[in-house]
Structure formats: structure tokens, C-alpha cells
Motif scaffolding. Sequence first.
Motif: not given
Length: 485
Positions: A389-401
Motif C-alpha cells: 500500500v502507498t499513501m499520499d497522507a500521514p498515518a494519523i487519524e483523518g488522513h492515512g491511518l
Amino acid sequence: MVIRTPRESHQEYLRLKATLVNELCELDCVRDPALRFEFGQTVGEYLGRHVDLPGRDARNDMVVLVSAVLREREQGVDAVLFAVGLHSGEEIASEVRARIDGLAPVLPDQDAGVARKLLREAAVPGPALHAALTRALHLETPEHLSAGDLFDHLLDVPDQPDGLPPAVLLLECAAQLAATTQATRLRDWCEAWAAGAGALDALRERRRRLAATRAPDRTIPKCLVVMVDPADDGSPDVFVRYWINELPGYWDPRSGESEVTTLDGLSGAVERAIRQGERLWADLPEHDAEPAYVEFVLPYSLLNHDVARLELGTDTGDPVPIGPRYLVHLRSLERMRDRNPIQHRAWRARWKTLRQGPVTEAHHWWAADPAELPRWRQALFQNDRLTAVTMDAPAIEGHGLEPLKAAIAEGIGLALWNRRPESDPMVREMMRILIGFGHAQLPRQVLQMRILAEADVDGLRQLGRNIALFWDDPFRLIDCEEVPA
């Protein structure tokens, strides 16, 4: 000078052993359990070391004692005769000496000297030999001994159930790890010993079993695994535990110290663990000189924490981050701790596909709309060929977590994401390029990016600081139960 064959020498040794046991069992001081214990203490005092007696009966105790002392050259026999003289009188000691006179007491040492020489020439690394021996014998043996010292230690360990001495099996294990010429000489020594002891069949069966054991897995690195678990009492405390996998090729993580600190103090705890790891890895061969893996087992709430920027040398005034020096990546504490069999089956299956496939197939999360998550997860569920998996978002709530949690639940073990909340086309492109590398190359490529980022303060290579690597191997688990408060 008479040069005896191994069989002739061993037969003389066995005659000496049997004669000594029989002679000692006739002594009143040996028949009496309390006096027998004192007799053993006297022998140990003469030799300058402790001599253990099982305490079952006189004959079994004397078999153990004589087996141990005959490894001490003539000094072993002298120790027994001294004890006989002290407890039963010099006249009886002289009679015992006369009856064993002429029986060769030195075969074990003669053989042991050759064995030590062969072990020195084989130059097998101590950690590798210790690990191989532990797997073969299922014995707890001292760590960090040289091959020769480990051999000497095993001389006092009783034979295995098949009648083979652990010291002989040490040479068999060394032969598995040595170069061809040295391996042949080690095995020849073992065969000569077994022929003299009438133990060739047992040796060949043990050799067959050793050959059938699992070969080293080259995907298993030397590594430090650090678990960080926040306290649940509202304080800023975190519990830190670590495990060190000392020998590449075999997963045998050894638990280290645990401590309580805070996120601000995490660098110090990690540095102490790294120093311990480096001490253990110092004796590995040069071809294992690749940087160690440093794996952080983190809860969801800390997966976006920049552990690659934790620093070494904070007490020197010139600290350096660990990211450009070690292969740093993240693992899931919740999944490791949950041990859900359904989830773990999917996890192992996707990881096997990742290892075996020529190309890593990634599932990309670019959406900013949380409503897209169910459809995105369904696509992941339906395609078991997706292994990253790749994500253009940080692993925090409301983003990529939330998508990362969903990916972990579906068995994904490899993920890359942008640690910063700002979307960056360059980071997207970097992740696309990284996923294009073979999975085994990916940690090294991330390391190279972090090295370049250190040398490029303002340029595009700074992007290497913003990539998080989640690399969660389901075949390398640790026992990360909750730490009691």
C-alpha cells in the motif's frame, strides 16, 4: 613411542574408566551418601573447580565423576587418588594406583587437542556455531565463547540419548559451517572417534538429521526489534522493550532489558539497545557487515512518529540520526499482539506472494474523502495479488491511518507513505519508483534516500526524510505481551 589408533586408545580409556569406577565403588566413603558428597568436593578442590554428583547412587555418581575427571589429563586421576588417600588412607590409595597403573589415562585429552586445532583452523564464527549447536542439541550453552572454549565447556556435559558426546557433535555442527576442506577434516575426526567408540551408526544417523535441518533463510537479517507501548494511565510514559536477532539466517531473537521513558527519552533507550546489538554483531564475518535492521513495533497512534530521526550520541553534543545508518522501518504492535489466526493467515499469504512475485503490486490511497475507504478496502479484499500500500497522507487519524488500519487488517505487510499532511507530487513519484524495486531491495533503497537527505539540506533529496516504511514480516514474530504497569 607407540602410536595408537583411535579405537585402541579409546578401548584403553574405557578400561581405565571402568576400573576406576569399580575401585571407587568398593570404598566405604563412596558407599555412604554423605561421605560420597564430601569425596566429590575433595576431587573438585584438587582440580580447582566444582564437581557435581547427581546423588542417585554410588555407581552412577562415580560414573559421572570419573567421566568428568578423565578429561583433565593425568591431573584427573591424581585428583581421584588424592581424594582416596584423604578419605580412605594412603595404603588403599596406593592399592588403587597399582591396579590402574599402565592403563592410558590420556585419550580424551589426546583427541581433544586435535579437535581444538581443527576448530581453530576452521575459523567458524562463535555466534553461528552457538546457534547451530543450540538447534542440534537443545541445550542451553554459554554465549560468546570461542569454538575451542565451547568445546572445553561441553566436555563436562553428559552424552546425548543416542550416546554421542556434545563435544563431538560440536565438531559436526562446525563442519556444517566450515569451508569444504576444513569440513572434511572435522568430519573425519568425528568418524575416527565414532569408530573407536562403536558409535558410527549413531553418528551417521545424527549427521543425517543435521543435514535435514532447515538451511539458513537469507531474508532473515541481524536486527534490533524495539517495542514502544504508551502507558494507559494518562501519563506521557512509554514502555520500551527490545529483542536482538544476533545471527543472520536464523530467527532467534533474544529479549533485552525493558524500561520506562517518554517519547523525548526514546532516543536514549534505543541507543542503549543498539550498543548491545553492536556488541553481539561484532564477531560476525565480514560478509555480514551490512547495516542491521532496526524495527520499531508501534501502536497505531505512533506509526507516524519519525523514529528514523531518533539520534545516537546525544550525550556527545554531536548526535546523528539512526535512519542513515540502519535499515529502519515500522511494524504493527496491534497485529503482532492480537495473533488473530484469520488475519495472520492472510498476512502470511500476502507476504509469500510479495517474496515470490517478480513485481510488487501496490494499492494506492490518494483520496482525501473518507467515504472512499469502504470501496478502497473492498478492492484490496478482492485482489490477493496486492501486496503493498502507498499513501499520499500521514498515518494519523483523518488522513492515512484509517486506510493503513484497513490494509493491516487485510494482511498487508508492506506500506509506504508521506509523513507530512501536505500532498506532494514528488513524494508520490518517489513512492512509485520505490515500489518498482524488488521487495528485498526496498529497505536498502530507503536507506540510500535517507543518506542522500542528510547531505542535501534544501534540495529535492530532502524528500527522503518524509517517507515512512512499514515492513512487517509475519514470519519474524516476537512475544510482545503487554508490559505490566
